[in-house]
Enzyme design. Structure first.
Site, PDB file in Angstrom:
ATOM      1  N   ASP A  45      30.347 -25.664  38.948  1.00 17.08           N
ATOM      2  CA  ASP A  45      30.485 -25.680  37.491  1.00 17.08           C
ATOM      3  C   ASP A  45      29.886 -26.972  36.975  1.00 17.08           C
ATOM      4  O   ASP A  45      29.176 -27.679  37.719  1.00 17.08           O
ATOM      5  CB  ASP A  45      31.965 -25.516  37.084  1.00 17.08           C
ATOM      6  CG  ASP A  45      32.103 -24.791  35.752  1.00 17.08           C
ATOM      7  OD1 ASP A  45      31.516 -25.271  34.755  1.00 17.08           O
ATOM      8  OD2 ASP A  45      32.785 -23.762  35.673  1.00 17.08           O
ATOM      9  N   HIS A  66      26.967 -23.502  32.866  1.00 19.27           N
ATOM     10  CA  HIS A  66      27.944 -24.156  33.749  1.00 19.27           C
ATOM     11  C   HIS A  66      27.273 -24.797  34.958  1.00 19.27           C
ATOM     12  O   HIS A  66      27.821 -24.786  36.062  1.00 19.27           O
ATOM     13  CB  HIS A  66      29.016 -23.154  34.206  1.00 19.27           C
ATOM     14  CG  HIS A  66      29.956 -22.759  33.098  1.00 19.27           C
ATOM     15  ND1 HIS A  66      31.053 -23.513  32.753  1.00 19.27           N
ATOM     16  CD2 HIS A  66      29.949 -21.701  32.245  1.00 19.27           C
ATOM     17  CE1 HIS A  66      31.694 -22.922  31.742  1.00 19.27           C
ATOM     18  NE2 HIS A  66      31.036 -21.824  31.416  1.00 19.27           N
ATOM     19  N   GLU A 125      28.956 -17.839  29.121  1.00 15.12           N
ATOM     20  CA  GLU A 125      28.929 -18.934  28.146  1.00 15.12           C
ATOM     21  C   GLU A 125      27.644 -19.755  28.121  1.00 15.12           C
ATOM     22  O   GLU A 125      27.683 -20.981  28.053  1.00 15.12           O
ATOM     23  CB  GLU A 125      30.132 -19.865  28.391  1.00 15.12           C
ATOM     24  CG  GLU A 125      31.449 -19.151  28.208  1.00 15.12           C
ATOM     25  CD  GLU A 125      32.672 -20.052  28.427  1.00 15.12           C
ATOM     26  OE1 GLU A 125      33.643 -19.868  27.686  1.00 15.12           O
ATOM     27  OE2 GLU A 125      32.651 -20.907  29.327  1.00 15.12           O
TER      28      GLU A 125
HETATM   29  C1  TNX Z   1      36.525 -19.629  29.781  1.00 16.25           C
HETATM   30  S1  TNX Z   1      36.257 -17.221  31.533  1.00 16.25           S
HETATM   31  C2  TNX Z   1      35.686 -19.863  30.850  1.00 16.25           C
HETATM   32  C3  TNX Z   1      35.988 -20.982  31.764  1.00 16.25           C
HETATM   33  C4  TNX Z   1      37.126 -21.816  31.266  1.00 16.25           C
HETATM   34  C5  TNX Z   1      38.235 -20.937  30.747  1.00 16.25           C
HETATM   35  C6  TNX Z   1      39.448 -21.691  30.306  1.00 16.25           C
HETATM   36  C7  TNX Z   1      34.908 -17.763  31.650  1.00 16.25           C
HETATM   37  C8  TNX Z   1      33.986 -16.856  32.226  1.00 16.25           C
HETATM   38  N1  TNX Z   1      34.665 -19.014  31.210  1.00 16.25           N
HETATM   39  O1  TNX Z   1      34.839 -21.747  31.994  1.00 16.25           O
HETATM   40  O2  TNX Z   1      37.572 -22.610  32.317  1.00 16.25           O
HETATM   41  O3  TNX Z   1      37.747 -20.188  29.673  1.00 16.25           O
HETATM   42  O4  TNX Z   1      40.506 -20.831  29.969  1.00 16.25           O
END
Ligand code: TNX
Length: 630
Positions: free
Chosen positions: A294, A364, A429
């Site tokens: 990450d 990430h 994301e």
């Molecule tokens: C969303 S779920 C994210 C994570 C975070 C999390 C915290 C997802 C695919 N991405 O990177 O850690 O929320 O709740």
């Protein structure tokens, strides 16, 4: 008393806050041109800073400095403040943490102690669970609830010494022995045995039957089924209920029963992961989705690129990755060597759990980009963006040859290390604005005739998918893996951002694992009160809400239902800085999750579940699990 930081004012808005601090120099030297480093929720607006200058924010890490290089004299105070956007500061785990100070006249970073701060009261405490009442307890204490139980009224003597006729499945004995709290078990010849294992090829792959009698039998068509039967038996023995002659027939609702563990935001030891694997197996989970890379670290040894772990496994002041989530100035973290991975894979396999590694791309990826800038960064790319977790430099570039060299080498080693059928490639994301001003991306778009920049993500993921397929593996991704629309339809989607996208992917024909944040993310607080740890961006999730989630939403078509592989629970670890904190967030909700993943609606019953939960308490205590009291 040395240095202290006190919150003097906090005003929360819907999803923003204004905060003021006072920094006090209780040390015996003046501090020249100080810099304050801290972790905090929210996106700090540079222009809102007063009394101190904003230096930078990367993720949770925030750096501020003295206004006009002013010195902070002995016994003097300085006041400053700013506005945090995107999130309000509502909970104990949102408060600043890991504060330290560096300055021109100080060699090593100095710890700054935070004055305890009482947050404004909010939210309701939870209603307590129904009381323990043995009259209301179901006949057997098993979690997840078995499909069918039919018992007579003849009680059975439970042997202290279990003599197990393994029927050729000796490999099941050690794990069963470790699951037993009060009894010993040893292998025995059929004539001596008081417990036997038998194969019945008519049963489904993960199904089992237990016949409780003077000689109790566990029957299944596979080793996995036998293991589930023994686990159910261990639960019955461990909770020391009276057992009766009769039968249990059981099989899971979903073939995929997952748990996702984020070992990046906070590192967990191999021993802790083994304990978790034991506990997952005890509640019949069969998949551990292991989040290994990450923005904050790369935690998997890759022989082709040792820099990944050498440069990013430890974060802290002066490291490639600065202190995050309150980890402070000293190097913090760790990584998993390939040998440790092999050990964990084997440990999990013996407990019928497959580990799915996640290499999260193209977003990430800040750790990888910091470790391999020559390969992964295009210097001419002037795109500007901010990710959901407030990074400005965390996305791989899908138009650079180095990106492919990197990911191909990583995938090669990952596939060799993890024998399971699936590899998770993240895809979540990716921030807006990325790649817009990358000459390489512009050229690639033209070359491929793309209109939408997201297609570049699709192109990269498709490349990885094809590569995985050649190695006999199938790609899994978060729901955004479908953005850019380039994946072949054998991709498996982990639907997390609510249930809508998962439902629509399943109805369209994709295989889907449901892991909606507002029911299955165990980093969500149990309730909204300010003292309860956790985040609430999706929801607070109390045990009842966790239990009440039904995957089969009305919006799923019949074909869509058939595409749901199963259910996954997740622990993201931004604020989880100890094993105890992890246990608290995960337990007892994991037991509710186990039941959702295994038991059919008809066998689910809240009152009965609560009684069985009480019966499981002795196991949780025996395992030394620091669960949230219930
Ligand atoms: C969303 S779920 C994210 C994570 C975070 C999390 C915290 C997802 C695919 N991405 O990177 O850690 O929320 O709740």
């Amino acid at each position: 008393m040395a240095l202290t930081l006190t919150i003097t004012k906090l005003t929360n808005h819907d999803s923003a806050y204004d905060i003021c601090f006072e920094l006090y120099n209780g040390s015996n030297q003046p501090i020249e041109n100080w810099r304050l480093h801290l972790s905090l929720v929210g996106l700090i607006e540079a222009s809102s800073c007063h009394g101190a200058e904003f230096v930078r924010q990367d993720g949770s890490y925030i750096e501020l400095k003295a206004p006009c290089k002013a010195a902070l004299d002995v016994d003097a105070k300085v006041s400053f403040g700013f506005r945090g956007e995107k999130l309000a500061l509502k909970k104990v785990t949102d408060l600043p943490i890991g504060t330290f100070l560096t300055a021109d006249n100080i060699k090593a970073p100095m710890t700054v102690s935070l004055t305890p701060f009482t947050l404004p009261k909010r939210g309701e405490e939870q209603t307590p669970l129904p009381a323990q009442d043995s009259d209301k307890a179901p006949a057997l204490p098993i979690i997840p609830a078995p499909a069918q139980v039919s018992l007579s009224s003849s009680p059975l003597q439970i042997p202290q010494q279990l003599l197990l006729d393994c029927g050729g499945f000796e490999q099941l004995l050690p794990v069963f022995a470790c699951q037993l709290q009060h009894q010993e078990v040893q292998s025995a010849a059929p004539e001596q045995a008081n417990l036997t294992l038998r194969i019945d090829t008519n049963l489904a792959e993960q199904a089992y039957r237990i016949e409780f009698d003077e000689v109790t039998s566990v029957i299944a068509s596979s080793v996995t089924g036998l293991a589930y039967g023994l686990t159910s038996l261990a639960q019955c023995y461990n909770s020391q209920v009276t057992l009766y002659q009769g039968e249990v027939s059981d099989q899971p609702r979903f073939g995929y029963r997952g748990f996702m563990l984020d070992c990046v935001r906070h590192f967990r030891s191999v021993d802790k992961i083994k304990q978790l694997i034991d506990q997952l197996a005890y509640y019949k989970f069969n998949t551990l989705h292991w989040h290994l890379t990450d923005d904050e670290a790369w935690r998997l040894e890759i022989k082709a690129f040792p820099q990944l772990t050498e440069l990013t496994a430890l974060r802290g002041h002066g490291q490639a990755i600065e202190s995050q989530f309150g980890s402070g100035p000293a190097p913090y973290g760790g990584y998993y060597s390939q040998q440790e991975v092999a050990e964990l894979v084997a440990y999990a396999q013996q407990r019928h759990i497959t580990i799915i590694p996640e290499i999260d791309i193209p977003g990430h990826c800040r750790a990888a980009l910091k470790a391999l800038p020559d390969l992964l960064v295009e210097p001419e790319d002037s795109s500007s963006y901010v990710s959901v977790q407030f990074y400005h430099d965390n996305v791989l570039n899908p138009a650079l040859p180095g990106t492919y060299q990197f990911i191909d080498a990583v995938i090669e080693e990952v596939c060799a290390l993890f024998p399971g059928d699936y590899v998770h490639v993240g895809a979540d994301e990716v921030p807006k604005g990325v790649w817009q001003h990358s000459p390489a991306c512009q050229a690639k778009m033209q070359q491929l005739g793309y209109q939408d920049i997201r297609e570049l993500q699709g192109f990269l993921l498709r490349h990885v998918q094809d590569n995985l397929r050649q190695k006999g593996k199938r790609l899994l991704g978060w729901e955004e893996a479908l953005d850019g629309d380039k994946l072949a339809d054998d991709a498996i989607i982990c639907a997390w951002n609510g249930t809508k996208n998962g439902i629509s992917a399943a109805n369209k024909g994709y295989a889907v694992v449901m892991t909606p944040a507002h029911y299955t993310y165990l980093d969500m607080a149990y309730d909204y009160s300010e003292t309860e740890p956790g985040t609430t961006w999706a929801s607070a999730i109390n045990l009842r809400q966790c239990y009440d989630y039904d995957v089969f939403d009305a919006a799923l078509t019949d074909a869509g239902k058939a595409n749901i592989l199963g259910l996954q629970y997740a622990i993201w670890t931004e604020f989880i800085n100890s094993d105890a904190q992890l246990d608290y967030m995960v337990f007892p909700r994991l037991l509710a999750g186990a039941e959702n993943a295994w038991s059919t609606g008809a066998n689910k019953n809240w009152q009965g579940f609560v009684q069985r939960l009480y019966q499981q308490q002795s196991y949780l205590d025996w395992q030394n699990i620091q669960y949230r009291p219930y």
